[in-house]
Design an enzyme around this catalytic site. Structure first.
Site, PDB file in Angstrom:
ATOM      1  N   GLU A  47       0.845  -1.194   0.000  1.00  0.00           N
ATOM      2  CA  GLU A  47       0.000   0.000   0.000  1.00  0.00           C
ATOM      3  C   GLU A  47       0.877   1.240   0.000  1.00  0.00           C
ATOM      4  OE1 GLU A  47      -2.771   0.456   3.311  1.00  0.00           O
ATOM      5  OE2 GLU A  47      -2.808   2.620   2.969  1.00  0.00           O
ATOM      6  N   ARG A  51       0.498  10.329   0.273  1.00  0.00           N
ATOM      7  CA  ARG A  51       0.845  11.406   1.193  1.00  0.00           C
ATOM      8  C   ARG A  51       2.077  12.167   0.769  1.00  0.00           C
ATOM      9  NH1 ARG A  51       0.819   8.226   6.768  1.00  0.00           N
ATOM     10  NH2 ARG A  51      -1.152   7.206   6.348  1.00  0.00           N
ATOM     11  N   LYS A 134     -11.090  -2.510   6.120  1.00  0.00           N
ATOM     12  CA  LYS A 134      -9.953  -2.097   6.932  1.00  0.00           C
ATOM     13  C   LYS A 134     -10.495  -1.659   8.294  1.00  0.00           C
ATOM     14  CE  LYS A 134      -6.552   1.689   7.068  1.00  0.00           C
ATOM     15  NZ  LYS A 134      -5.527   2.395   6.287  1.00  0.00           N
TER      16      LYS A 134
HETATM   17  C1  3PG Z   1      -0.961   5.037   8.648  1.00  0.00           C
HETATM   18  O1  3PG Z   1      -1.855   5.752   9.022  1.00  0.00           O
HETATM   19  O2  3PG Z   1       0.138   5.461   8.267  1.00  0.00           O
HETATM   20  C2  3PG Z   1      -1.186   3.584   8.604  1.00  0.00           C
HETATM   21  O3  3PG Z   1      -2.377   3.275   9.213  1.00  0.00           O
HETATM   22  C3  3PG Z   1      -0.050   2.837   9.201  1.00  0.00           C
HETATM   23  O4  3PG Z   1      -0.007   3.044  10.542  1.00  0.00           O
HETATM   24  P1  3PG Z   1       1.286   2.585  11.357  1.00  0.00           P
HETATM   25  O5  3PG Z   1       2.390   3.548  11.004  1.00  0.00           O
HETATM   26  O6  3PG Z   1       0.867   2.714  12.796  1.00  0.00           O
HETATM   27  O7  3PG Z   1       1.616   1.172  10.962  1.00  0.00           O
END
Ligand code: 3PG
Length: 213
Positions: A47, A51, A134
């Protein structure tokens, strides 16, 4: 595509490995080696979060890596869906779900892992046909005990918890009957990506791929 077909595709992708890496990648030139390291370690479903400015180019570069199945995360708008699909994303992920977003993914034939963090949200998605969802933000929204509680009244929904998952707590989620896989960023730490420590990332991926479920 129908929500049922989207869920079938999402289920197949989530079954590939216990962990789906959540990736924040700033540099396009690091996309392919990063994807190769994760795939070599046994984590084919990736994934890429939308961002960073480079995210769409990162998706395009990763889509070329053999054995990888690249998706786009944090889809919020129909425009996100179009840009992700055009870049080569084979699935989408969102922290939540709106009717607009669901309709856009269905119209674009982009399988979506829509987010839910309450019984009502999960039920609304199920009512529309989404059996694979999710669970976000997993740790903050109640963690494994919350998902365990949902398994009794809503056994037909399977979740990919994401947000706060670590090697230490991942197994408590993966042991649940309603957890199909988990998402996490720990397999590609920012410092290791910046240092281009692909062997180190492959080792983290290998350990994550070996987690029991
Ligand atoms: C995010 O918001 O970046 C993802 O949900 C991943 O979260 P994490 O960095 O806590 O694994």
């Amino acid at each position: 595509m129908t929500p049922e077909a989207a869920s079938r595709d999402a289920e197949a992708i989530c079954t590939l490995a216990p962990i789906v890496p959540v990736l924040v990648v700033d540099r396009v030139d690091q996309a392919a080696p990063l994807a190769r390291a994760l795939v070599a370690g046994g984590l084919p479903a990736l994934e890429v979060t939308l961002r960073t400015e480079a995210a769409l180019d990162v998706i395009a570069a990763m889509a070329e890596v053999e054995g990888g199945v690249v998706g786009a995360g944090t889809l919020l708008t129909p425009d996100d869906v179009k840009r992700a699909k055009d870049a080569g994303a084979r699935f989408g992920v969102s922290p939540g779900a709106t009717d607009t977003l669901l309709a856009a993914c269905e119209a674009a034939d982009l399988p979506l892992l829509p987010g839910a963090s309450s019984a009502t949200e999960a039920m609304r998605l199920l009512e529309r046909g989404y059996r694979v969802q999710k669970f976000f933000p997993a740790e903050a929204a109640g963690g494994a005990p919350f998902l365990k509680s949902l398994a009794a009244p809503l056994p037909q929904i399977r979740f990919c918890p994401t947000g706060g998952i670590s090697p230490e707590n991942a197994t408590s989620y993966l042991a649940l009957p309603n957890v199909i896989c988990a998402g996490g960023s720990w397999v590609a730490p920012k410092a290791m990506v910046e240092a281009e420590d692909w062997d180190g990332i492959e080792a983290l991926a290998r350990a994550a791929a070996a987690l029991p479920r």
